[in-house]
Every structure is written in structure tokens, then in C-alpha cells.
Design a protein around this motif. Structure first.
Motif, mmCIF file in Angstrom:
data_model
loop_
_atom_site.group_PDB
_atom_site.id
_atom_site.type_symbol
_atom_site.label_atom_id
_atom_site.label_comp_id
_atom_site.label_asym_id
_atom_site.label_seq_id
_atom_site.Cartn_x
_atom_site.Cartn_y
_atom_site.Cartn_z
ATOM 1 N N ALA A 222 0.837 -2.815 -10.701
ATOM 2 C CA ALA A 222 1.977 -3.167 -9.847
ATOM 3 C C ALA A 222 1.591 -4.242 -8.842
ATOM 4 N N GLU A 223 0.336 -4.201 -8.366
ATOM 5 C CA GLU A 223 -0.120 -5.202 -7.394
ATOM 6 C C GLU A 223 -0.083 -6.600 -7.997
ATOM 7 N N ILE A 224 -0.572 -6.728 -9.229
ATOM 8 C CA ILE A 224 -0.590 -8.040 -9.874
ATOM 9 C C ILE A 224 0.824 -8.485 -10.218
ATOM 10 N N LYS A 225 1.663 -7.561 -10.658
ATOM 11 C CA LYS A 225 3.052 -7.918 -10.959
ATOM 12 C C LYS A 225 3.763 -8.441 -9.723
ATOM 13 N N LYS A 226 3.403 -7.895 -8.571
ATOM 14 C CA LYS A 226 4.021 -8.340 -7.324
ATOM 15 C C LYS A 226 3.650 -9.780 -6.999
ATOM 16 N N LEU A 227 2.433 -10.191 -7.405
ATOM 17 C CA LEU A 227 2.003 -11.565 -7.167
ATOM 18 C C LEU A 227 2.912 -12.565 -7.880
ATOM 19 N N PHE A 228 3.430 -12.145 -9.027
ATOM 20 C CA PHE A 228 4.278 -13.036 -9.813
ATOM 21 C C PHE A 228 5.765 -12.804 -9.559
ATOM 22 N N SER A 229 6.098 -11.983 -8.597
ATOM 23 C CA SER A 229 7.482 -11.551 -8.412
ATOM 24 C C SER A 229 8.420 -12.669 -7.995
ATOM 25 N N LYS A 230 7.878 -13.751 -7.435
ATOM 26 C CA LYS A 230 8.734 -14.834 -6.957
ATOM 27 C C LYS A 230 8.852 -15.983 -7.948
#
Length: 470
Positions: A222-230
Motif C-alpha cells: 500500500a505504501e508503494i501504491k500511494k507513491l503512484f497515487s497522483k
């Protein structure tokens, strides 16, 4: 071959006189080279006994032209490697540096198209990597499989190496094997730190691999997915300081102060007597703590937390000698390129190394470090007192007055609820910060998941004799 065996035997017996005696004739020197298959230096590169002292003796005896020929000869027996590449492959720490200093060419490729930089990454030889970078060996050259040293560091799970290369490289979007960029590999391997560093250094997130997948499609956590969230533009605004929380905190304190002030003014002026207004001790205490809180908050936010000054030097700051001794990058900030001290840590939001780093607090929009930790701790203490007094003041009013006593009762009852919840949240944080100060530690140390480096296997070259122990 007999000559070489005799030389190796003299090294095993630690007999330097016999070693020199064998090399005393021109005929012996000619036998050091065995056509295109290999030469004596290839065997020295892999020999399991200390050889550097003997190698330096050899270098002083034979002609310089022959020494250079031996150093740069590719061996058929060893996959087309030179003695330098072979010593790196066999994970020798000092020998490659000695070979480089005596004329070995670091630009030679092996049969797989790998440079010495690739081999240094694979063998985790940090000191050699820095030396090669100083000599101008490219960080962006791909081997015959398409992998750069950065790709290889990720595949070999060399996290610190990957972070170092990202901070030095200008080409972060090279497509390697299967068309994957370093960001694809970092996301696929679940390496959050490298993903974050790549995005912070403007690695593109919209590159497709051969199977037409984006890096975010390989995200495991989830942490890495958040990096790409934008989306594709996330690298432009992902890691910047945001003053919003700081302004919200000031607004909340100010709103609370004026709400209580207006409430007390209304209560004592309209319903009682203006002369009794100043006698409300709790109100006066809350007013004082408000101004103290705002002052400490501003100091914590705008005061330098202890940022270490960057240097204009690029290579000398890596302290090759220290890296050899410690075999770690923990002693060097690979972004600021300065030597760490006093538990300093690089904050990606502030883009600086902070001495005695505690944490980055979004509520003060600043790091908490050596120079502002006292202001921050005092701010928490007075904020806790402020909230506690507000809670007591509200409780006092509710107890003394009946529910029919106007809307003031509802306001004070609300203040009790809000103050109580805030007190439950802020009290543990204040306790943590106070105990940190008492025990002379920081939150980053107390809750760090990273263990300090192990120097039990380090090579100490402060004693000159230790230099020849490899």
C-alpha cells in the motif's frame, strides 16, 4: 606453469626472499604470461592468501610495459576477465584498488558486456565503486542483457547501493532486460525507499515495459501504491513541504483562544459584573499558555533544526578509507554527499541532513532536530497544559451551572469533549518527547527498524601492515 606454482608456493610459505629470487632472471619473467589463456596475475587475483606485498614487489621488479600487459590481459580460462575484474568477482576488497593504482584499465568489458562498475555492485564493494566513479566509469552503461549498474543493484537486493546510484546518476529511465526501468524493478521487489528516491529524483512513472505495464502495476504494498497515487505527474509534488497543517494548528489555537475569551467576556460582563471578569484564574492561565504556545510553535517551525551544511566536494566526501573500514554507507549521506554525525538523517521533505534527527513533524512544517527539539518539547508541554486547563475550565462551568443556563452550557460541554479527546492524543506524544529528552535519545532511534552496521568483519587499514593482509 612450474614457475607460477613455485611463486605461489613461496607466497603460501610467506617466503619473500625466495619469491624475489625466483623472479631474478629474465627467463623467469617471461614465463609469467601464458599466451592468451591467463597469466600469473589472474592467479594472484583469486589466491586465498595475502598477496599484495608480493604483488608490489613483483611490480617493482618486472618492466612497466610487461606489468601493464599482464594487468589488462583477458583470460580465456576466466570468462574473458582481466585480473582486476577477477579480483572483484572473487569479492576481494583491497586487491582491485591496488590493481587500479598500478595501471589496470577499468574500462575493459568482460564477455557479458559488464564493466567493473557492474562487478563492484554485484560484489557489494562500496569503496571500489566510489573509486571507479572518481575515474569516470559510466553509471549508465548497460551490459549485453540491457542492465545498468542500477538495474543490477536492484536485482541483487543492494538497497544502499541503489540509493547511492540514484543520487549520482542522471539517467534513471533506461529500459533494461524485458524493457523494465529501475522504477519497475523497485516496485516489483517492494523496495519502498528506492521507489521513493527514484520518484523524488524525477524518474518517469509513465514508462511501459515490454509487456506494456507501468511501474505502478507491479506495486506490492500500500505504501508503494500511494507513491503512484497522483499519476504521471506525481514526481512534481510528491515530496514537498506543505504548510497547510501548520496553518491549521495556528488557526485552531487562535480559534480556541478567542472562543474562550468571548465566552468568558459574555458570561462575566453580561450575566455578572465586569469587575469579576479578571478573577477567572483558569481563563487567565489559558490566555498565557496561548501566547507561549504560539511563540514556541513559531520557534519550532522556523528555527534551523540542525541542518548539516553541504559541501561543494563530490568525491572526497565519500571517505574511501572509511568505507573500506566499515563496508557500509550508513556513515555517509548519499544524497547530500557528506559524512553523517550525531545520528543525523536525511529528510526527503526538507532535502537536508538533520543532526540528532527525531522526526519530520507536518504540524510544524519542519524537522525536529538538535537545535529545535527543546522548543518543540516545551511546545508540547504547554499545549498539554493549555488543553488540560480548557478541560478543567469547561468542567468547572458545567458543574456550577444548570443545563437551563443558556447556550454557554452547550459551548462549554463541547469544549470538554474536544479538549478531552485532544488530551488523550497529545499526552502520549508529550510523554514520549519528554522521555526522549531525559534519556538523551530520539524517536528515530527508539523506533528505528534499521540496525546499525556491523563492523565485525571490517578491514582496518589504520595500521599499514593490515593493508597487506589481503
Amino acid at each position: 606453469m612450474k614457475l607460477r606454482n613455485a611463486l605461489l608456493q613461496s607466497i603460501s610459505d610467506n617466503d619473500i626472499n625466495r619469491f624475489v629470487q625466483i623472479l631474478s632472471t629474465n627467463e623467469s619473467i617471461k614465463q609469467l604470461q601464458d599466451n592468451e589463456r591467463s597469466n600469473f596475475l589472474h592467479e594472484l587475483a583469486t589466491f586465498n592468501r595475502p598477496i599484495i606485498f608480493y604483488y608490489l614487489k613483483l611490480a617493482n621488479i618486472i618492466p612497466n610495459a610487461l606489468l601493464l600487459e599482464l594487468l589488462n590481459q583477458k583470460s580465456i580460462d576466466y570468462d574473458g576477465m582481466t585480473p582486476l575484474q577477477l579480483s572483484i568477482q572473487y569479492n576481494k576488497k583491497i586487491r582491485p584498488l591496488v590493481f587500479l593504482n598500478t595501471g589496470s584499465d577499468p574500462h575493459v568489458l568482460d564477455e557479458q558486456g559488464r564493466t567493473c562498475m557492474h562487478l563492484a555492485v554485484r560484489s557489494n564493494n562500496i569503496a571500489l565503486f566510489v573509486k571507479l566513479y572518481e575515474l569516470g566509469i559510466s553509471l549508465n552503461q548497460a551490459d549485453y542483457s540491457g542492465n545498468t549498474p542500477l538495474h543490477l543493484s536492484l536485482l541483487e537486493r543492494r538497497e544502499e547501493f541503489s540509493l547511492l546510484i540514484v543520487s549520482l546518476s542522471i539517467a534513471l529511465n533506461i529500459r533494461g532486460e524485458n524493457g523494465k526501468t529501475p522504477l519497475h524493478l523497485a516496485a516489483e521487489l517492494g523496495n519502498y525507499r528506492v521507489c521513493r528516491r527514484l520518484i523524488a529524483y524525477k524518474a518517469r512513472v509513465d514508462v511501459l515495459d515490454d509487456e506494456e505495464y507501468l511501474a505502478k502495476d507491479y506495486s506490492l504494498t500500500a505504501e508503494i501504491k500511494k507513491l503512484f497515487s497522483k499519476g504521471p505527474l506525481c514526481e512534481k509534488n510528491q515530496f514537498t513541504k506543505n504548510p497547510a497543517y501548520f496553518l491549521i494548528l495556528i488557526g485552531l489555537f487562535t480559534l480556541k483562544f478567542f472562543t474562550i475569551w468571548l465566552f468568558n467576556f459574555y458570561t462575566f460582563k453580561i450575566k455578572y459584573d465586569l469587575q469579576n471578569y479578571p478573577s477567572d484564574i483558569i481563563f487567565i492561565a489559558v490566555s498565557i499558555t496561548y501566547f507561549v504556545n504560539i511563540t514556541l510553535l513559531l520557534l519550532s517551525s522556523f528555527k534551523n533544526p540542525g541542518t548539516l551544511k553541504k559541501t561543494d566536494k563530490i568525491l572526497s566526501v565519500f571517505y574511501i578509507k572509511d568505507l573500506i573500514e566499515n563496508r557500509t554507507l550508513e556513515s555517509v549521506c548519499i544524497t547530500c554527499r557528506i559524512k553523517k554525525r550525531n545520528n543525523s538523517y536525511h529528510c526527503v521533505l526538507c532535502n537536508a541532513c538533520v543532526e540528532c534527527y527525531d522526526h519530520h513533524c507536518k504540524w510544524i512544517n519542519n524537522c525536529v532536530g538538535r537545535k529545535n527539539v527543546k522548543c518543540f518539547t516545551l511546545f508540547l508541554i504547554f499545549a498539554t497544559i493549555d488543553v488540560f486547563l480548557t478541560f478543567i475550565g469547561g468542567a468547572k462551568y458545567v458543574i456550577k451551572h444548570s443545563p437551563e443556563d443558556s447556550i454557554s452550557f452547550i459551548l462549554q460541554f463541547t469544549s470538554i469533549a474536544v479538549s478531552g479527546v485532544t488530551l488523550l492524543i497529545i499526552s502520549p506524544i508529550t510523554y514520549l518527547q519528554v522521555t526522549n529528552h531525559i534519556n538523551s535519545t530520539t524517536s528515530s532511534i527508539r523506533f528505528s527498524k534499521r540496525s546499525s552496521f556491523d563492523s565485525s568483519n571490517s578491514i582496518n587499514i589504520q595500521n599499514p601492515q593490515d593493508y597487506f593482509n589481503e
